[in-house]
Design a protein around this motif. Structure first.
Motif, PDB file in Angstrom:
ATOM      1  N   GLY A 122      14.414  34.993  25.370  1.00  0.00           N
ATOM      2  CA  GLY A 122      14.870  34.712  26.731  1.00  0.00           C
ATOM      3  C   GLY A 122      15.964  35.678  27.161  1.00  0.00           C
ATOM      4  O   GLY A 122      15.951  36.198  28.281  1.00  0.00           O
ATOM      5  N   GLN A 123      16.920  35.924  26.267  1.00  0.00           N
ATOM      6  CA  GLN A 123      17.998  36.861  26.587  1.00  0.00           C
ATOM      7  C   GLN A 123      17.477  38.293  26.702  1.00  0.00           C
ATOM      8  O   GLN A 123      17.921  39.057  27.565  1.00  0.00           O
ATOM      9  CB  GLN A 123      19.112  36.779  25.552  1.00  0.00           C
ATOM     10  CG  GLN A 123      19.947  35.518  25.694  1.00  0.00           C
ATOM     11  CD  GLN A 123      21.213  35.558  24.868  1.00  0.00           C
ATOM     12  OE1 GLN A 123      21.727  36.613  24.520  1.00  0.00           O
ATOM     13  NE2 GLN A 123      21.739  34.377  24.558  1.00  0.00           N
ATOM     14  N   LEU A 124      16.533  38.645  25.850  1.00  0.00           N
ATOM     15  CA  LEU A 124      15.952  39.982  25.918  1.00  0.00           C
ATOM     16  C   LEU A 124      15.270  40.206  27.265  1.00  0.00           C
ATOM     17  O   LEU A 124      15.499  41.230  27.919  1.00  0.00           O
ATOM     18  CB  LEU A 124      14.945  40.170  24.782  1.00  0.00           C
ATOM     19  CG  LEU A 124      14.283  41.533  24.697  1.00  0.00           C
ATOM     20  CD1 LEU A 124      15.293  42.615  24.376  1.00  0.00           C
ATOM     21  CD2 LEU A 124      13.181  41.503  23.658  1.00  0.00           C
ATOM     22  N   ARG A 125      14.457  39.246  27.692  1.00  0.00           N
ATOM     23  CA  ARG A 125      13.766  39.355  28.985  1.00  0.00           C
ATOM     24  C   ARG A 125      14.786  39.529  30.114  1.00  0.00           C
ATOM     25  O   ARG A 125      14.653  40.416  30.962  1.00  0.00           O
ATOM     26  CB  ARG A 125      12.904  38.121  29.241  1.00  0.00           C
ATOM     27  CG  ARG A 125      12.228  38.150  30.619  1.00  0.00           C
ATOM     28  CD  ARG A 125      11.362  36.918  30.848  1.00  0.00           C
ATOM     29  NE  ARG A 125      10.079  37.126  30.189  1.00  0.00           N
ATOM     30  CZ  ARG A 125       9.615  36.383  29.182  1.00  0.00           C
ATOM     31  NH1 ARG A 125      10.304  35.374  28.702  1.00  0.00           N
ATOM     32  NH2 ARG A 125       8.441  36.656  28.651  1.00  0.00           N
ATOM     33  N   GLN A 126      15.840  38.700  30.117  1.00  0.00           N
ATOM     34  CA  GLN A 126      16.836  38.779  31.182  1.00  0.00           C
ATOM     35  C   GLN A 126      17.604  40.099  31.124  1.00  0.00           C
ATOM     36  O   GLN A 126      17.903  40.698  32.155  1.00  0.00           O
ATOM     37  CB  GLN A 126      17.810  37.595  31.108  1.00  0.00           C
ATOM     38  CG  GLN A 126      18.788  37.538  32.268  1.00  0.00           C
ATOM     39  CD  GLN A 126      18.095  37.368  33.612  1.00  0.00           C
ATOM     40  OE1 GLN A 126      17.303  36.448  33.786  1.00  0.00           O
ATOM     41  NE2 GLN A 126      18.384  38.251  34.554  1.00  0.00           N
ATOM     42  N   THR A 127      17.899  40.577  29.924  1.00  0.00           N
ATOM     43  CA  THR A 127      18.588  41.858  29.787  1.00  0.00           C
ATOM     44  C   THR A 127      17.740  42.982  30.358  1.00  0.00           C
ATOM     45  O   THR A 127      18.246  43.845  31.090  1.00  0.00           O
ATOM     46  CB  THR A 127      18.939  42.141  28.307  1.00  0.00           C
ATOM     47  OG1 THR A 127      19.749  41.072  27.806  1.00  0.00           O
ATOM     48  CG2 THR A 127      19.694  43.449  28.151  1.00  0.00           C
ATOM     49  N   PHE A 128      16.453  42.987  30.053  1.00  0.00           N
ATOM     50  CA  PHE A 128      15.555  44.000  30.615  1.00  0.00           C
ATOM     51  C   PHE A 128      15.559  43.942  32.141  1.00  0.00           C
ATOM     52  O   PHE A 128      15.614  44.973  32.814  1.00  0.00           O
ATOM     53  CB  PHE A 128      14.126  43.808  30.109  1.00  0.00           C
ATOM     54  CG  PHE A 128      13.885  44.197  28.675  1.00  0.00           C
ATOM     55  CD1 PHE A 128      14.770  44.971  27.946  1.00  0.00           C
ATOM     56  CD2 PHE A 128      12.722  43.784  28.048  1.00  0.00           C
ATOM     57  CE1 PHE A 128      14.516  45.330  26.626  1.00  0.00           C
ATOM     58  CE2 PHE A 128      12.448  44.139  26.729  1.00  0.00           C
ATOM     59  CZ  PHE A 128      13.345  44.915  26.028  1.00  0.00           C
ATOM     60  N   LEU A 129      15.496  42.739  32.698  1.00  0.00           N
ATOM     61  CA  LEU A 129      15.518  42.589  34.162  1.00  0.00           C
ATOM     62  C   LEU A 129      16.843  43.080  34.736  1.00  0.00           C
ATOM     63  O   LEU A 129      16.874  43.699  35.812  1.00  0.00           O
ATOM     64  CB  LEU A 129      15.260  41.134  34.552  1.00  0.00           C
ATOM     65  CG  LEU A 129      13.871  40.595  34.190  1.00  0.00           C
ATOM     66  CD1 LEU A 129      13.779  39.104  34.517  1.00  0.00           C
ATOM     67  CD2 LEU A 129      12.773  41.378  34.898  1.00  0.00           C
ATOM     68  N   ASN A 130      17.939  42.828  34.024  1.00  0.00           N
ATOM     69  CA  ASN A 130      19.251  43.288  34.479  1.00  0.00           C
ATOM     70  C   ASN A 130      19.330  44.809  34.471  1.00  0.00           C
ATOM     71  O   ASN A 130      19.876  45.415  35.401  1.00  0.00           O
ATOM     72  CB  ASN A 130      20.356  42.676  33.618  1.00  0.00           C
ATOM     73  CG  ASN A 130      20.466  41.172  33.801  1.00  0.00           C
ATOM     74  OD1 ASN A 130      19.911  40.592  34.732  1.00  0.00           O
ATOM     75  ND2 ASN A 130      21.160  40.527  32.890  1.00  0.00           N
ATOM     76  N   ILE A 131      18.792  45.440  33.438  1.00  0.00           N
ATOM     77  CA  ILE A 131      18.764  46.907  33.377  1.00  0.00           C
ATOM     78  C   ILE A 131      17.970  47.460  34.547  1.00  0.00           C
ATOM     79  O   ILE A 131      18.417  48.364  35.253  1.00  0.00           O
ATOM     80  CB  ILE A 131      18.169  47.386  32.038  1.00  0.00           C
ATOM     81  CG1 ILE A 131      19.127  47.060  30.893  1.00  0.00           C
ATOM     82  CG2 ILE A 131      17.847  48.885  32.081  1.00  0.00           C
ATOM     83  CD1 ILE A 131      18.512  47.205  29.514  1.00  0.00           C
ATOM     84  N   ARG A 132      16.792  46.899  34.765  1.00  0.00           N
ATOM     85  CA  ARG A 132      15.957  47.363  35.877  1.00  0.00           C
ATOM     86  C   ARG A 132      16.697  47.211  37.203  1.00  0.00           C
ATOM     87  O   ARG A 132      16.673  48.126  38.043  1.00  0.00           O
ATOM     88  CB  ARG A 132      14.631  46.590  35.899  1.00  0.00           C
ATOM     89  CG  ARG A 132      13.655  47.156  36.924  1.00  0.00           C
ATOM     90  CD  ARG A 132      12.288  46.537  36.820  1.00  0.00           C
ATOM     91  NE  ARG A 132      12.342  45.164  37.321  1.00  0.00           N
ATOM     92  CZ  ARG A 132      11.374  44.273  37.177  1.00  0.00           C
ATOM     93  NH1 ARG A 132      10.275  44.602  36.519  1.00  0.00           N
ATOM     94  NH2 ARG A 132      11.491  43.074  37.669  1.00  0.00           N
ATOM     95  N   ALA A 133      17.386  46.081  37.400  1.00  0.00           N
ATOM     96  CA  ALA A 133      18.111  45.847  38.651  1.00  0.00           C
ATOM     97  C   ALA A 133      19.210  46.888  38.863  1.00  0.00           C
ATOM     98  O   ALA A 133      19.388  47.395  39.980  1.00  0.00           O
ATOM     99  CB  ALA A 133      18.706  44.433  38.650  1.00  0.00           C
ATOM    100  N   VAL A 134      19.951  47.231  37.822  1.00  0.00           N
ATOM    101  CA  VAL A 134      21.027  48.221  37.951  1.00  0.00           C
ATOM    102  C   VAL A 134      20.445  49.599  38.248  1.00  0.00           C
ATOM    103  O   VAL A 134      20.932  50.305  39.133  1.00  0.00           O
ATOM    104  CB  VAL A 134      21.919  48.248  36.686  1.00  0.00           C
ATOM    105  CG1 VAL A 134      22.895  49.419  36.725  1.00  0.00           C
ATOM    106  CG2 VAL A 134      22.684  46.930  36.544  1.00  0.00           C
TER     107      VAL A 134
END
Length: 135
Positions: free
Chosen positions: A52-64
């Motif tokens: 779950g944290q990995l998925r959210q981290t990937f989404l956060n990277i993409r957003a930045v």
């Protein structure tokens, strides 16, 4: 997603094709460097578990990267800091599809580093990204 990136993977002659990462990348353009991003949402709430944290981290990277005017194809390096390497290894089959959801089949240079803890006590991993935009 459009591919505005000049980034390309480097594979020395005679080396085997790496799976899920590049040995090196070359690109021209503006450099975007993220801080260490973790698996929490905009409200600071962590996703549950390593995946779950990995998925959210990937989404956060993409957003930045997108907020900086780039695309995931512009990412040339990901450095992962993981508090539980056995959990990472046990999740490899799950990581691939989650990675492709966020980044497609773009595989930059990567390193995964085991650490004893991170600044955020709930964080199970933290990832830094480098992107080269335009060029």
């Amino acid at each position: 997603m459009s591919n505005s990136s000049s980034a390309r993977a480097i594979l020395p002659e005679g080396w085997p094709q790496p799976r899920g990462y590049a040995n090196g990348m070359v690109a021209e353009g503006r450099v975007l460097v993220t801080g260490g991003l973790v698996g929490w949402n905009a409200e600071g709430v962590f996703a549950e578990g390593f995946i779950g944290q990995l998925r959210q981290t990937f989404l956060n990277i993409r957003a930045v990267v997108e907020a900086g005017g780039g695309h995931v194809e512009d990412i040339v390096r990901l450095t992962w800091y993981v508090t539980d390497i056995p959990a990472y290894r046990a999740s490899l089959k799950e990581i691939g599809p989650i990675y492709r959801e966020a980044f497609g089949r773009h595989f930059p240079a990567m390193a995964v580093i085991g650490v004893s803890e991170l600044v955020e006590p709930e964080a199970l991993l933290e990832i830094e990204a480098t992107a080269v935009i335009g060029g």
